[in-house]
Design a protein around this motif. Structure first.
Motif, PDB file in Angstrom:
ATOM      1  N   VAL A 325      14.888  46.409  20.059  1.00 31.13           N
ATOM      2  CA  VAL A 325      13.604  45.830  20.464  1.00 31.13           C
ATOM      3  C   VAL A 325      13.282  46.299  21.871  1.00 31.13           C
ATOM      4  O   VAL A 325      14.147  46.265  22.765  1.00 31.13           O
ATOM      5  CB  VAL A 325      13.650  44.283  20.424  1.00 31.13           C
ATOM      6  CG1 VAL A 325      12.296  43.696  20.832  1.00 31.13           C
ATOM      7  CG2 VAL A 325      14.038  43.786  19.036  1.00 31.13           C
ATOM      8  N   GLY A 326      12.048  46.733  22.114  1.00 27.02           N
ATOM      9  CA  GLY A 326      11.658  47.135  23.462  1.00 27.02           C
ATOM     10  C   GLY A 326      10.447  48.040  23.455  1.00 27.02           C
ATOM     11  O   GLY A 326       9.752  48.188  22.444  1.00 27.02           O
ATOM     12  N   ARG A 327      10.179  48.646  24.628  1.00 26.16           N
ATOM     13  CA  ARG A 327       9.112  49.627  24.761  1.00 26.16           C
ATOM     14  C   ARG A 327       9.680  51.010  24.427  1.00 26.16           C
ATOM     15  O   ARG A 327      10.716  51.410  24.969  1.00 26.16           O
ATOM     16  CB  ARG A 327       8.544  49.654  26.184  1.00 26.16           C
ATOM     17  CG  ARG A 327       7.836  48.388  26.594  1.00 26.16           C
ATOM     18  CD  ARG A 327       7.087  48.619  27.912  1.00 26.16           C
ATOM     19  NE  ARG A 327       7.928  49.236  28.926  1.00 26.16           N
ATOM     20  CZ  ARG A 327       8.725  48.565  29.751  1.00 26.16           C
ATOM     21  NH1 ARG A 327       8.772  47.253  29.696  1.00 26.16           N
ATOM     22  NH2 ARG A 327       9.459  49.202  30.644  1.00 26.16           N
ATOM     23  N   VAL A 328       9.000  51.727  23.558  1.00 29.23           N
ATOM     24  CA  VAL A 328       9.459  53.052  23.164  1.00 29.23           C
ATOM     25  C   VAL A 328       9.105  54.034  24.269  1.00 29.23           C
ATOM     26  O   VAL A 328       7.935  54.326  24.519  1.00 29.23           O
ATOM     27  CB  VAL A 328       8.806  53.479  21.833  1.00 29.23           C
ATOM     28  CG1 VAL A 328       9.241  54.894  21.463  1.00 29.23           C
ATOM     29  CG2 VAL A 328       9.197  52.508  20.715  1.00 29.23           C
ATOM     30  N   GLU A 329      10.124  54.548  24.947  1.00 30.47           N
ATOM     31  CA  GLU A 329       9.933  55.511  26.022  1.00 30.47           C
ATOM     32  C   GLU A 329      11.233  56.288  26.201  1.00 30.47           C
ATOM     33  O   GLU A 329      12.303  55.830  25.762  1.00 30.47           O
ATOM     34  CB  GLU A 329       9.531  54.817  27.327  1.00 30.47           C
ATOM     35  CG  GLU A 329      10.493  53.749  27.790  1.00 30.47           C
ATOM     36  CD  GLU A 329       9.940  52.935  28.957  1.00 30.47           C
ATOM     37  OE1 GLU A 329       8.717  52.937  29.146  1.00 30.47           O
ATOM     38  OE2 GLU A 329      10.746  52.318  29.669  1.00 30.47           O
ATOM     39  N   ILE A 355      13.662  49.517  14.239  1.00 30.22           N
ATOM     40  CA  ILE A 355      13.203  49.767  15.609  1.00 30.22           C
ATOM     41  C   ILE A 355      11.885  49.046  15.792  1.00 30.22           C
ATOM     42  O   ILE A 355      10.875  49.410  15.179  1.00 30.22           O
ATOM     43  CB  ILE A 355      13.057  51.281  15.867  1.00 30.22           C
ATOM     44  CG1 ILE A 355      14.430  51.955  15.759  1.00 30.22           C
ATOM     45  CG2 ILE A 355      12.434  51.537  17.226  1.00 30.22           C
ATOM     46  CD1 ILE A 355      14.379  53.459  15.909  1.00 30.22           C
ATOM     47  N   VAL A 356      11.902  48.013  16.612  1.00 31.03           N
ATOM     48  CA  VAL A 356      10.724  47.170  16.826  1.00 31.03           C
ATOM     49  C   VAL A 356      10.220  47.440  18.235  1.00 31.03           C
ATOM     50  O   VAL A 356      10.859  47.069  19.226  1.00 31.03           O
ATOM     51  CB  VAL A 356      11.053  45.676  16.655  1.00 31.03           C
ATOM     52  CG1 VAL A 356       9.782  44.839  16.787  1.00 31.03           C
ATOM     53  CG2 VAL A 356      11.723  45.426  15.306  1.00 31.03           C
ATOM     54  N   ALA A 411      11.792  39.203  15.568  1.00 30.42           N
ATOM     55  CA  ALA A 411      12.347  40.551  15.698  1.00 30.42           C
ATOM     56  C   ALA A 411      13.863  40.492  15.855  1.00 30.42           C
ATOM     57  O   ALA A 411      14.596  41.281  15.246  1.00 30.42           O
ATOM     58  CB  ALA A 411      11.711  41.260  16.888  1.00 30.42           C
ATOM     59  N   TYR A 412      14.331  39.579  16.669  1.00 27.34           N
ATOM     60  CA  TYR A 412      15.775  39.453  16.866  1.00 27.34           C
ATOM     61  C   TYR A 412      16.446  38.775  15.675  1.00 27.34           C
ATOM     62  O   TYR A 412      17.641  38.976  15.425  1.00 27.34           O
ATOM     63  CB  TYR A 412      16.063  38.672  18.141  1.00 27.34           C
ATOM     64  CG  TYR A 412      15.617  39.388  19.389  1.00 27.34           C
ATOM     65  CD1 TYR A 412      16.338  40.453  19.902  1.00 27.34           C
ATOM     66  CD2 TYR A 412      14.447  39.017  20.058  1.00 27.34           C
ATOM     67  CE1 TYR A 412      15.929  41.129  21.035  1.00 27.34           C
ATOM     68  CE2 TYR A 412      14.027  39.680  21.203  1.00 27.34           C
ATOM     69  CZ  TYR A 412      14.761  40.734  21.686  1.00 27.34           C
ATOM     70  OH  TYR A 412      14.337  41.407  22.803  1.00 27.34           O
ATOM     71  N   VAL A 419      20.986  46.186  19.375  1.00 28.92           N
ATOM     72  CA  VAL A 419      21.499  47.369  20.056  1.00 28.92           C
ATOM     73  C   VAL A 419      20.578  47.737  21.205  1.00 28.92           C
ATOM     74  O   VAL A 419      19.347  47.693  21.073  1.00 28.92           O
ATOM     75  CB  VAL A 419      21.616  48.567  19.087  1.00 28.92           C
ATOM     76  CG1 VAL A 419      22.254  49.757  19.782  1.00 28.92           C
ATOM     77  CG2 VAL A 419      22.414  48.177  17.858  1.00 28.92           C
ATOM     78  N   LEU A 420      21.164  48.085  22.353  1.00 30.34           N
ATOM     79  CA  LEU A 420      20.421  48.619  23.492  1.00 30.34           C
ATOM     80  C   LEU A 420      21.049  49.966  23.836  1.00 30.34           C
ATOM     81  O   LEU A 420      22.253  50.044  24.082  1.00 30.34           O
ATOM     82  CB  LEU A 420      20.484  47.659  24.681  1.00 30.34           C
ATOM     83  CG  LEU A 420      19.693  48.055  25.933  1.00 30.34           C
ATOM     84  CD1 LEU A 420      19.121  46.817  26.612  1.00 30.34           C
ATOM     85  CD2 LEU A 420      20.568  48.799  26.931  1.00 30.34           C
TER      86      LEU A 420
END
Length: 582
Positions: A325-329, A355-356, A411-412, A419-420
């Protein structure tokens, strides 16, 4: 007390950085009054407007950093000489230029560093005093005189080799950047009815945001608190690495921001990093360890309570799914995550990866997302068709708000393991959110990850897909261990990372700073009489706790229903105590 909250590109703008943290702080400390002094970064940010402000915000004053306005100030010959001397000293400190002949040069390298820091600070405040006397610096900082001074500093003996290679375009770039950063020096915020009326200045970041606090301390004696959840100097270094600027530009701007950061940390009464990673950066930049107080960012735990307590978690969790989960960058390194997942699939063929990500708002993020989707199709060719959907496909790219994932908590909840995979991270917000949800995690060892996790998850080296895959497989095959780690992670997050602990910490820091600051203001009613019971006991302690100079402020009658503000009339023996123990 009255707090002057200083921001750059943040609160109270709708699209501001750290706006949510500032809003929670202001709303949580309703017993205090807040005046917001905001520097905006772009015209679009100003056009988007402000968030809804709580009643304890008394006033908001803004100034743009994105537009250079002509102040109309014309310097005479003497004033130009004064500007050239102060600006020359500032740039000489940045370039490490030796002092003039006859000046004392300390032999100890540490003394030399301190002397250059003092030189930079003296020049900075000299420019601020010039701006106050003459009405502004904007024109002077963009003048031919400023360019000549900059070129002279770069060509001087002892200047760094990279600085001496600067060409005219490089000098123009450096001059423009310094002028933009120093625009707060020309503001009219440094008067008794502006920042002078604050009991404390709280800068929500370093760099340009803290400059008004430096000047309020210099001109008015207002104590300064600096909070950095992302160290501004580190952010500058990371941004400079991605720009195609000449080495001379990068070196000069890095030195300038380093000197500015050192002065901000030196002048602050207390500096509050958000984690140990930021704290180490601040110490390397000269922050006094005795001034540092780590205050973790406060996050809203209530919206994750259902998942964390199992109300929705048992229904939504897929024991065979990994969730990101996060900002795609690019800094999130989804490329390594996809390669790691390919190895996970070889060990556990039924595993899926979800992938959220937030919607891509800039071209770079959109391009990176397209690249990740293409890689997923390449790694899993037999299942490439419809790879963007949720179903039997091993990889899915989703956004919050759809039927499968209506909220962030969902999402979680949609997987057994979070995973991070980042290669660059400050404070890992998504990791704390996963901990609130009671999820076991596998993370890369970057930024404040180890500090946040504290043994409640697995940590692997960054850019190591094999290590990431092995850790994921180990937890996928051990559901009891996942449950233990998830419960421990939730307990840790509730103890350290809630809004309540953040607000409580800052309330105590505010009281600590003000209790050690001199009484500077006398507040009287509309009849001119001091308000009773307004002097704290500490105001009678000899030494630096009191001063002989007081500023009188007449306070109008309070309207019915209006909040009551604490006041500080002078002690009868202030002049006596101010002279003792000094």
């Amino acid at each position: 007390m009255r707090i002057g909250l200083l921001t750059e590109g943040g609160y109270p703008y709708v699209g501001g950085d750290a706006g949510l943290w500032c809003d929670r702080l202001v709303r949580g400390l309703g017993q205090h009054e807040f005046d917001v002094y905001a520097l905006s970064r772009t015209e679009r940010q100003e056009d988007q407007g402000w968030v809804r402000l709580p009643p304890q915000v008394g006033r908001v004053r803004t100034a743009p950093l994105w537009a250079a306005h002509d102040d109309g100030v014309v310097y005479g010959r003497r004033t130009r000489r004064r500007f050239a001397e102060a600006y020359g000293e500032l740039l000489a400190a940045v370039c490490g230029e030796p002092r003039a002949a006859g000046a004392e040069a300390p032999g100890d390298p540490e003394d030399s560093v301190g002397a250059e820091a003092d030189r930079f600070a003296s020049a900075l405040y000299g420019l601020a005093e010039l701006a106050r006397d003459e009405g502004g610096l904007a024109g002077a900082l963009r003048s031919e005189t400023a360019m000549r001074v900059l070129e002279r500093a770069c060509r001087a003996p002892g200047a760094p080799r990279t600085a001496r290679t600067a060409r005219v375009p490089d000098l123009l770039t450096v001059a423009a950047h310094i002028e933009r950063t120093l625009r707060p020096l020309s503001l009219d915020w440094y008067e008794d009815d502006a920042l002078g009326s604050a009991d404390l200045c709280h800068a929500a970041a370093g760099g340009a945001a803290a400059l008004p606090g430096l000047l309020a301390r210099h001109f008015l004696g207002v104590p300064l608190l600096v909070t950095e959840y992302g160290v501004q100097l580190r952010a500058h270094y990371l941004a400079a690495a991605t720009l195609e600027e000449a080495p001379a530009v990068r070196a000069l701007l890095a030195a300038f921001h380093g000197r500015l950061a050192t002065e901000v940390y030196r002048a602050a009464a207390i500096v509050t990093p958000g984690n140990t990673h930021a704290r180490r950066w601040q110490e390397r930049c000269g922050a006094d360890r005795a001034k540092l107080r780590t205050v973790h960012p406060g996050m809203e735990a209530a919206r994750f309570a259902d998942v964390g307590e199992g109300v929705r978690g048992s229904r939504c969790a897929d024991p065979g799914a990994l969730v990101w989960v996060g900002r795609v960058e690019p800094s999130k390194d989804l490329i390594s995550l996809l390669h790691a997942f390919a190895e996970v699939r070889r060990a556990e063929p039924d595993t899926r990866l979800r992938i959220v990500g937030a919607p891509a708002e800039d071209p770079e993020a959109a391009t990176y997302l397209t690249h990740c989707k293409a890689l997923a199709a390449q790694l899993f060719p037999d299942e490439a068709e419809g790879v963007h959907a949720v179903g039997d496909n091993p990889v899915s790219f989703e956004e919050i708000g759809g039927p499968e994932i209506p909220s962030l908590a969902d999402a979680y909840a949609c997987g057994a393991l979070v995973v991070l995979s980042s290669v660059v991270e400050g404070f890992p917000v998504s990791l704390v959110e996963a901990m609130f949800c009671g999820r076991a995690t596998v993370s890369t060892d970057v930024g404040a990850v180890v500090e946040v996790i504290g043994g409640t998850g697995l940590v692997v080296p960054p850019r190591n897909p094999r290590a990431l895959a092995e850790a994921c497989v180990a937890l996928l095959r051990d559901p009891e261990r996942r449950e233990r780690l998830g419960a421990a992670a939730r307990a840790r997050a509730l103890e350290l990372f809630t809004v309540e602990q953040n607000i409580t910490a800052f309330h105590g820091i505010y009281l600590e700073i003000v209790s050690h600051s001199p009484v500077r203001r006398v507040v009287v009613d509309d009849e001119g009489e001091p308000l009773p019971f307004g002097v704290p006991a500490e105001a009678h302690v000899p030494g630096r706790w009191t001063v002989t100079r007081f500023m009188t402020e007449r306070r109008p009658r309070r309207a019915e229903g209006a909040p009551v503000r604490a006041t500080v009339p002078p002690p009868a023996s202030a002049a006596v105590f101010a002279g003792e123990g000094a």
